[in-house]
Motif scaffolding. Sequence first.
Motif, PDB file in Angstrom:
ATOM      1  N   ASP A  57      17.577  81.247  56.411  1.00  0.00           N
ATOM      2  CA  ASP A  57      18.520  81.137  57.527  1.00  0.00           C
ATOM      3  C   ASP A  57      18.154  79.953  58.434  1.00  0.00           C
ATOM      4  N   GLU A  58      19.128  79.533  59.192  1.00  0.00           N
ATOM      5  CA  GLU A  58      18.930  78.618  60.315  1.00  0.00           C
ATOM      6  C   GLU A  58      17.977  77.456  59.998  1.00  0.00           C
ATOM      7  N   TRP A 117      24.125  88.723  57.560  1.00  0.00           N
ATOM      8  CA  TRP A 117      23.808  89.000  58.982  1.00  0.00           C
ATOM      9  C   TRP A 117      24.837  88.425  59.937  1.00  0.00           C
ATOM     10  N   TRP A 162      14.240  91.942  65.902  1.00  0.00           N
ATOM     11  CA  TRP A 162      13.663  90.639  66.259  1.00  0.00           C
ATOM     12  C   TRP A 162      12.984  90.785  67.613  1.00  0.00           C
ATOM     13  N   TRP A 209      18.800  85.318  53.472  1.00  0.00           N
ATOM     14  CA  TRP A 209      19.874  85.476  54.465  1.00  0.00           C
ATOM     15  C   TRP A 209      21.133  84.761  53.976  1.00  0.00           C
ATOM     16  N   TYR A 228      21.690  94.758  64.996  1.00  0.00           N
ATOM     17  CA  TYR A 228      20.658  93.976  65.674  1.00  0.00           C
ATOM     18  C   TYR A 228      20.110  94.771  66.861  1.00  0.00           C
TER      19      TYR A 228
HETATM   20  C1  ACM Z   1      18.708  85.860  61.594  1.00  0.00           C
HETATM   21  O1  ACM Z   1      18.973  86.670  62.493  1.00  0.00           O
HETATM   22  N1  ACM Z   1      18.456  84.579  61.909  1.00  0.00           N
HETATM   23  C2  ACM Z   1      18.679  86.247  60.198  1.00  0.00           C
END
Ligand code: ACM
Length: 532
Positions: free
Chosen positions: A332-333, A399, A460, A382, A424
């Motif tokens: 991801d990202e 996600w 997270w 992801w 989340y």
């Molecule tokens: C994510 O929340 N960056 C997978």
Amino acid sequence: MNFKNCGIFFVTICSMFVFLSCSQKSPHSIPTGGIEALIPFPKSVSLIGKVEDGKMFFSGEDIRIQGIEHLGPTSEVVEAWFMGVGVEVRKDFATNANLVFEITGDNTDESYDLIIKNDVIQIKANSEVGLFRGFTTLRQMIPNSCEYGGCVSGFFLPEVLVSDSPEFEHRGLLLDCCRHFMEVEFIKKMIDNLALHKMNVLHWHLTEDQGWRIEIDAYPKLTEVGAWRTELDGTKHGGFYSKEEIREIITYASARHVEVIPEIELPGHSQAALAAYPYLGCTGEQLEVANRWGVFKDIYCAGNDSTILFLKQVLTEVCELFPSSRIHIGGDEAPKVRWHSCDKCQNRIAEQGLNDEHELQTWFIEEIGLFLESKGKTIIGWDEILEGGLPDGAVVQSWRGMSGASQAIELGSDVIVSPTSHCYLDYPLSSTDLKKVYSFNPRPETVGDGRVLGGECNMWTEHTPQHLVESMVFPRAIGLSEVLWSGPEFTGASGAYSDFVKRLEPHLERLSILKVDYGMESVPITLSLAVQ
Ligand code: ACM
Ligand code: ZN
């Protein structure tokens, strides 16, 4: 008090919870259990006759177990729990047992039958894990007060037939131990509580911009340097898990039928590794372990063979440690800005006949995927891993909504779902309260007919140090446990949520006894009284 004189008077009620006990006291103070607090609720439960007539009594001296060996390493967990209740556990009863574990098949599914009748409890399943799930239901039927030695005189149970199996095979919690480090004992407690709700995956997020948490023998600086960051106020935050600690956690989880799936992020979220070994990045520049939150442009260089070698060595050690059949590789990202202006990355694009940096990411992940396949592992990534074309054999974790799931299923991939909208747990209650989590449908029509393996809730921890984690995870993860075990047909039925909340009240009493620091279900009601 003269209200006229005190001007404006505000009364704020922050929370109002009334806990009802599920265990009514019988005459002589012997507690009685029941089905009032079962979560996740089993597929089929029937009480035999009237509860008052059909009660089974366990005297304090008298748990006679047959077949505990069928539970394998889990037998010690079950035995220790009964001893914790305060009863003496006697084993190896060929006849005259009052708790019988029986294996009736030879597959690994989690289904079980629990029968309490004629003064005998039987748990029947095809596998060790099924027996453990059945034990977990029995544990939730035994009065709360029995946890930690409260039942020295025994307890009553109603006669009942339970027949149960999970809707989804993958029921997980992502725990980000990078943004804030968590202690081994804390993680074990989390595993206990996952098992109590029949959750079966701990998705352990171990590498990040802000901290590398797993000991790797070949690259000691990953933990000497990468595990520590200097916060903006000058203090240090960090820590890492030694290989011995990781093995301890895996063994602990496995005895509770929770699989630990490590996440080793690539190509992005890798600044802590780059701080330890600058040659892994495109610029070679010395960086610090990140001490701010966000998405960072320095990522692993996909054109550098040494970076690929590094990752293969890291993953070799990861595979040696973790028995899980899947390894999460993140994906991801990952901003492509460094790759865009890196000669090595551009050479790789040319040499491999790729069109752009998105395809370079797919090439990179496929290279890692093939390597992991040679070790008998498949990868989870992801949903960004779809952007340059789905890497072969990858499981996609959706996600950013559910569209990644639909797209991956169309391409023939299996999926895990954890959309920000419902899963989340770092989001506040104002956006994602218990009711919202409970309303999640992991398999909506829009996703199509493919395989949704299951879902996860994601914890997270940018804004959540260890001491606050339980209050964010619970009770929302408990809602998701019912969605994933009992299934969306059950949780989506009319009246299902209010029934769940009724069962949750006595269940939370058990969590209090277990010292789980659970949070609120929704934004607290605030009453403001203005008195002139
Ligand atoms: C994510 O929340 N960056 C997978
Ligand atoms: Zn590069």
